[in-house]
Design an enzyme around this catalytic site. Structure first.
Site, PDB file in Angstrom:
ATOM      1  N   GLU A  97      76.370 -13.057   2.892  1.00  0.00           N
ATOM      2  CA  GLU A  97      77.724 -13.061   2.342  1.00  0.00           C
ATOM      3  C   GLU A  97      78.078 -14.430   1.764  1.00  0.00           C
ATOM      4  O   GLU A  97      78.678 -14.548   0.691  1.00  0.00           O
ATOM      5  CB  GLU A  97      78.727 -12.665   3.426  1.00  0.00           C
TER       6      GLU A  97
ATOM      7  N   SER B  21      67.504 -25.512  16.005  1.00  0.00           N
ATOM      8  CA  SER B  21      66.089 -25.190  16.182  1.00  0.00           C
ATOM      9  C   SER B  21      65.333 -26.388  16.756  1.00  0.00           C
ATOM     10  O   SER B  21      65.480 -27.522  16.278  1.00  0.00           O
ATOM     11  CB  SER B  21      65.465 -24.796  14.843  1.00  0.00           C
TER      12      SER B  21
ATOM     13  N   GLN C 188      68.056 -30.479  13.516  1.00  0.00           N
ATOM     14  CA  GLN C 188      69.161 -30.559  12.564  1.00  0.00           C
ATOM     15  C   GLN C 188      70.471 -30.183  13.237  1.00  0.00           C
ATOM     16  O   GLN C 188      70.651 -29.047  13.662  1.00  0.00           O
ATOM     17  CB  GLN C 188      68.881 -29.614  11.386  1.00  0.00           C
ATOM     18  N   GLY C 189      71.399 -31.134  13.335  1.00  0.00           N
ATOM     19  CA  GLY C 189      72.690 -30.888  13.973  1.00  0.00           C
ATOM     20  C   GLY C 189      73.765 -30.568  12.953  1.00  0.00           C
ATOM     21  O   GLY C 189      74.591 -31.431  12.624  1.00  0.00           O
ATOM     22  N   TYR C 190      73.733 -29.366  12.437  1.00  0.00           N
ATOM     23  CA  TYR C 190      74.725 -28.926  11.451  1.00  0.00           C
ATOM     24  C   TYR C 190      75.694 -27.900  12.051  1.00  0.00           C
ATOM     25  O   TYR C 190      76.876 -28.168  12.212  1.00  0.00           O
ATOM     26  CB  TYR C 190      74.024 -28.307  10.232  1.00  0.00           C
ATOM     27  N   SER C 191      75.180 -26.712  12.345  1.00  0.00           N
ATOM     28  CA  SER C 191      76.046 -25.588  12.728  1.00  0.00           C
ATOM     29  C   SER C 191      76.795 -25.861  14.027  1.00  0.00           C
ATOM     30  O   SER C 191      76.297 -26.530  14.936  1.00  0.00           O
ATOM     31  CB  SER C 191      75.221 -24.309  12.889  1.00  0.00           C
TER      32      SER C 191
ATOM     33  N   SER D 213      74.473 -17.075   5.699  1.00  0.00           N
ATOM     34  CA  SER D 213      74.427 -15.605   5.668  1.00  0.00           C
ATOM     35  C   SER D 213      74.385 -15.100   4.227  1.00  0.00           C
ATOM     36  O   SER D 213      74.749 -15.800   3.275  1.00  0.00           O
ATOM     37  CB  SER D 213      75.644 -15.028   6.385  1.00  0.00           C
TER      38      SER D 213
ATOM     39  N   GLU E   8      65.507 -28.179   1.675  1.00  0.00           N
ATOM     40  CA  GLU E   8      65.032 -27.190   2.637  1.00  0.00           C
ATOM     41  C   GLU E   8      64.231 -26.083   1.970  1.00  0.00           C
ATOM     42  O   GLU E   8      63.380 -25.459   2.589  1.00  0.00           O
ATOM     43  CB  GLU E   8      66.223 -26.581   3.394  1.00  0.00           C
TER      44      GLU E   8
END
Length: 390
Positions: free
Chosen positions: A368, A163, A128-131, A366, A246
């Site tokens: 938050e 990952s 998964q190419g997100y972050s 996160s 997910e």
């Protein structure tokens, strides 16, 4: 979950697992998972293919897309029995549980025909190419760009915390395809082959000493023009759809794994005498009670997949609980619980659990960010002013 309507399904998967987790696959029991994805890669991949040959991959997918069309209740049963059998952690879960449902919901018939069979057969692994360095929990800040060049997209940028990128053959990548666009506007959801010039994967060494997360650099990498899922510029809605998939029935299986970890911690506490400490005994009792609450919540909400904000609540619950369990795992050890078992960095299961679970409240959004989403999008509270200090 005990339900007469699922009894036959439960017996079927339980019997199959008992008959197949034997011989060479008996050695795969309990392998893989967070901090341990390096374990027995080829054996686990063969196990996934064995599952596929018997029709036990993609059980929740519609029959017309190669699945079994399992009901939500049957999905819960599948994940519970899989975890109870101590079967190895799946290598193909990103393709099966994230991309596959996304393609079924948003993809074209051609994309479905091209990509779904390889996922179901456990032949194609995805990441998964997100972050990105500047777009972690704040996903709308994506800067990786893709420019149209004839019948291809040319991709330039960097992804991080990806990952299994080091073993994946494909990635679904959120890119900015409209120059000058900001936030969630002008993003597209691309399917990108990893084995090509212009893609570089650099493993990130974690506290556990393993490297299942990676940095991925795109420098002129290419994807087919027709491998945009959904509309060009409409990738934000597709990306949110993937995030919703997910967290679902697999949460129940995850919690069976949590229960096994808690039972091992309690057994260690009994062996070391830590149960005689009233503070530690109270913390262990609290951990058990909170796990029961999480299970009840997951059963009520379908693992967090149903209802506004439920996925965020689910993530908040399990992440903090599991991080606390990691702390308990070392607290019940005798002196030296945080000293490596051997050189250079030989960790016990308790130490690995403690170290990896430090990240539970960070990855996948996160704590938050989860609370902010609940406050602003579910409760309707005013947005926090930009630049406000915590």
């Amino acid at each position: 979950m005990n339900d007469a309507s699922t009894d036959d399904f439960r017996q079927e998967i339980r019997t199959w697992l008992a008959e197949n987790l034997t011989g060479r696959f008996a050695g795969a029991r309990g392998l893989g998972g967070p901090g341990r994805e390096h374990e027995a890669f080829e054996l686990r991949r063969d196990w996934d293919r064995n599952l596929a040959a018997a029709g036990w991959t993609c059980v929740g997918w519609p029959v017309e897309h190669g699945g079994r069309g399992a009901t939500p209740a049957e999905l819960v049963v599948f994940h519970e029995e899989y975890a109870r059998a101590d079967a190895p952690v799946r290598l193909g879960h990103i393709g099966e549980e994230l991309l596959g449902p996304t393609l079924i919901a948003y993809g074209s018939p051609e994309q479905q025909a091209r990509h779904l069979p390889g996922i179901r057969a456990a032949e194609h692994l995805w990441c998964q190419g997100y972050s990105e360095p500047g777009a972690g929990s704040d996903l709308a800040n994506v800067a990786t760009r893709a420019e149209r060049d004839g019948d291809e997209w040319v991709i330039t940028g960097q992804k991080v915390w990806t990952s299994l990128a080091h073993v994946a053959g494909w990635a679904f990548v959120l890119c900015r395809t409209e120059p000058g666009s900001t936030r969630h506007h002008g993003l597209s959801y691309l399917l990108v082959p990893m084995d090509q010039p212009g893609v570089e994967v650099r493993p990130i060494v974690q506290l556990t000493g393993t490297s299942e997360f990676n940095e991925v650099f795109f420098d002129g990498a290419r994807a087919r023009a027709d491998d945009v899922v959904g509309e060009v510029g409409g990738g934000w809605a597709v990306a949110l759809g993937t995030l919703a998939f997910e967290r679902g029935a697999a949460t129940l299986g995850q919690q069976v794994g949590f229960r096994r970890e808690l039972e091992r911690v309690v057994a260690t506490a009994a062996r070391t005498g830590a149960l005689d400490d009233p503070v530690l005994a109270d913390r262990l009792a609290r951990a058990w009670a909170e796990l029961e609450v999480m299970r009840a919540h997951a059963l009520r909400t379908g693992g967090g997949a149903h209802g506004a904000g439920q996925a965020n609540v689910t993530k908040l619950l399990w992440a903090r609980w599991h991080r606390t369990l990691g702390e308990l795992a070392v607290a019940v050890q005798t002196d030296g619980g945080l000293v490596a078992a051997g050189p250079p960095y030989d960790l016990t299961d308790a130490q690995r659990l403690y170290l990896f679970s430090r990240a539970d409240t960070l990855y996948g959004g996160s704590d938050e960010v989860q609370r902010t989403v609940l406050a602003e999008r579910v409760l309707g509270l005013p947005r926090e002013p930009k630049g406000a200090q915590a």
